[in-house]
Design an enzyme around this catalytic site. Structure first.
Site, short mmCIF file in Angstrom:
data_model
loop_
_atom_site.label_atom_id
_atom_site.label_comp_id
_atom_site.label_asym_id
_atom_site.label_seq_id
_atom_site.Cartn_x
_atom_site.Cartn_y
_atom_site.Cartn_z
N HIS A 16 -8.55 2.00 3.92
CA HIS A 16 -7.16 1.65 3.49
C HIS A 16 -7.26 0.45 2.78
CE1 HIS A 16 -4.71 3.98 6.82
NE2 HIS A 16 -5.59 4.70 6.14
N TYR A 25 4.63 -0.91 8.51
CA TYR A 25 5.19 -1.87 9.52
C TYR A 25 6.66 -1.89 9.16
CZ TYR A 25 0.37 -3.03 10.80
OH TYR A 25 -0.68 -3.11 11.12
N PRO A 70 -0.38 -6.35 19.16
CA PRO A 70 -1.15 -5.67 18.34
C PRO A 70 -0.54 -5.52 16.81
CG PRO A 70 0.18 -4.20 19.89
CD PRO A 70 0.00 -5.61 20.16
N LYS A 108 -5.60 -7.15 15.11
CA LYS A 108 -6.80 -8.39 15.52
C LYS A 108 -7.41 -8.05 16.88
CE LYS A 108 -6.25 -9.83 11.52
NZ LYS A 108 -7.05 -8.86 10.67
N TYR A 141 -4.85 -10.30 7.03
CA TYR A 141 -5.00 -8.53 7.58
C TYR A 141 -6.26 -8.16 7.61
CZ TYR A 141 -3.22 -4.04 8.78
OH TYR A 141 -2.83 -2.83 9.04
#
Length: 390
Positions: free
Chosen positions: A72, A201, A293, A297, A385
């Site tokens: 991704h 998200y 979550p 991480k 990220y």
């Protein structure tokens, strides 16, 4: 029994450390209080940073990951009924993450360990750690109606938040820092194609939602829920209806639904214990820290702990130095706290809290709008990220 390193816990942290040590010729034994089948039955997240993948490469346990993992190069922040893509690769010089389930990482590491003939002891009852403040630590456990002893040079506590390793440390020697969040995540796994080829998200007045996946045909979805909710309170129809409400219209209409085969409600917390080294005992992974979550991480922090601990053990057995082991806690915690901050900030930004109110919703919206329209802010988000270097 005698070994160089006794590893408590056969989750990804313990197995990864064991394989790196085995590959360097350092003898180790892994103990776990539960069975192999129980461990493989646990469903966990699986967004891997490049550093984690490199460690799995080094451990010789990444062949299936590279064949089946999904690369991704971005993800979406959804708010105001729109998706706003964060271009991870474009903002970080080509870096990406790999979606590959934690259960599959565990399975691959177990298979590699078994093929190498390294020893893992499952269903070890009443595991206890002794004399880790001295130079001759040892571990005891019960099996087959007998008490067994493992003498070792070092003990690696990789046995999770509820494990014996951290609990064996005197309270006066350890500090803990914790934030418990006033909501949970209702999650489902279903054999349906993901609604998007990248993660979404979503910030919505009804609460947070996450669209994730395990493969091109298996999806993992979550919605924020009350801690008072029970799994049985949420039928599949109720879950899918609620997820649709929290997604932009284009995603809600494209969502493929189906019967779930795994359901859960997970509480969220941020937790750090420090230091992470006590004499000859070293904590790694969830034994030392927990993150919500939201920032993907948890597994990656466990991997970076293993990286620092492995370096110290490798150097010690190569030339007798303790320098890297002495620095382990400080090096690991510097990265831990940065990841804890990032996960906390994502959680605060995307969820509805009891006191969020109209003002809080406006602040969240302003922050999200700034994140997606400022290249500097987007870059900072992307750098965290994909994973800070270690």
């Amino acid at each position: 029994m005698r070994t160089q390193v006794a590893i408590i816990g056969s989750g990804p942290a313990g197995l990864l450390l064991g394989q790196l040590l085995t590959g360097t010729g350092i003898d180790n034994v892994i103990l776990d209080r539960v069975s192999k089948d129980y461990i493989l039955g646990r469903v966990r997240a699986g967004v891997l940073e490049e550093g984690t993948v490199r460690l799995l490469d080094e451990a010789g346990a990444s062949e299936r990951l590279h064949a089946e993992g999904l690369l991704h190069s971005g993800f979406s922040l959804a708010f105001d009924e729109r998706n706003h893509r964060i271009d991870l690769a474009g903002l970080t010089g080509g870096k990406h993450v790999t979606v590959y389930g934690q259960t599959e990482v565990t399975r691959d590491l177990m298979h590699k360990r078994e093929s190498d003939g390294a020893r893992t002891i499952y269903a070890a009852d009443n595991v206890a750690i002794h004399d880790f403040g001295l130079n001759r630590p040892f571990v005891t456990y019960e099996s087959g109606g007998r008490t067994h002893r493992i003498d070792c040079d070092f003990i690696a506590g990789c046995d999770g938040f509820h494990g014996v390793s951290r609990r064996s440390v005197p309270e006066s020697a350890i500090g803990t820092f914790e934030r418990v969040y006033p909501f949970g995540w209702r999650g489902v796994l279903a054999e349906v194609p993901p609604v998007s080829h990248e993660l979404i998200y979503a910030n919505h007045p009804r609460g947070f939602a996450l669209c994730s996946m395990r493969s091109a045909t298996r999806s993992r979805y979550y919605v924020q829920c009350s801690l008072d909710d029970r799994v049985e309170d949420w039928s599949d129809d109720r879950f899918w209806d609620e997820l649709r409400r929290r997604l932009p219209k284009e995603d809600a209409e494209a969502l493929t639904t189906g019967p779930s085969f795994e359901k859960s409600i997970a509480p969220l917390r941020s937790f750090v214990a420090e230091p992470m080294r006590f004499g000859r005992l070293f904590l790694a992974g969830d034994a030392a820290h927990i993150v919500p979550p939201t920032g993907a991480k948890g597994l990656n922090l466990a991997a970076s702990d293993v990286h620092y601990l492995f370096e110290g053990l490798r150097d010690h057995y190569a030339d007798g130095t303790m320098a890297a082991l002495d620095a382990y806690s400080q090096r690991a915690l510097q990265r831990v706290w940065k990841a804890v901050r990032f996960s906390w900030s994502m959680t605060m930004l995307l969820h509805r809290f009891p006191d969020t109110g109209a003002f809080g919703q406006k602040i969240q919206h302003a922050e999200l709008d700034y994140l997606v329209h400022s290249r500097a802010a987007s870059t900072a988000l992307a750098e965290n990220y994909v994973g800070l270097p270690f």
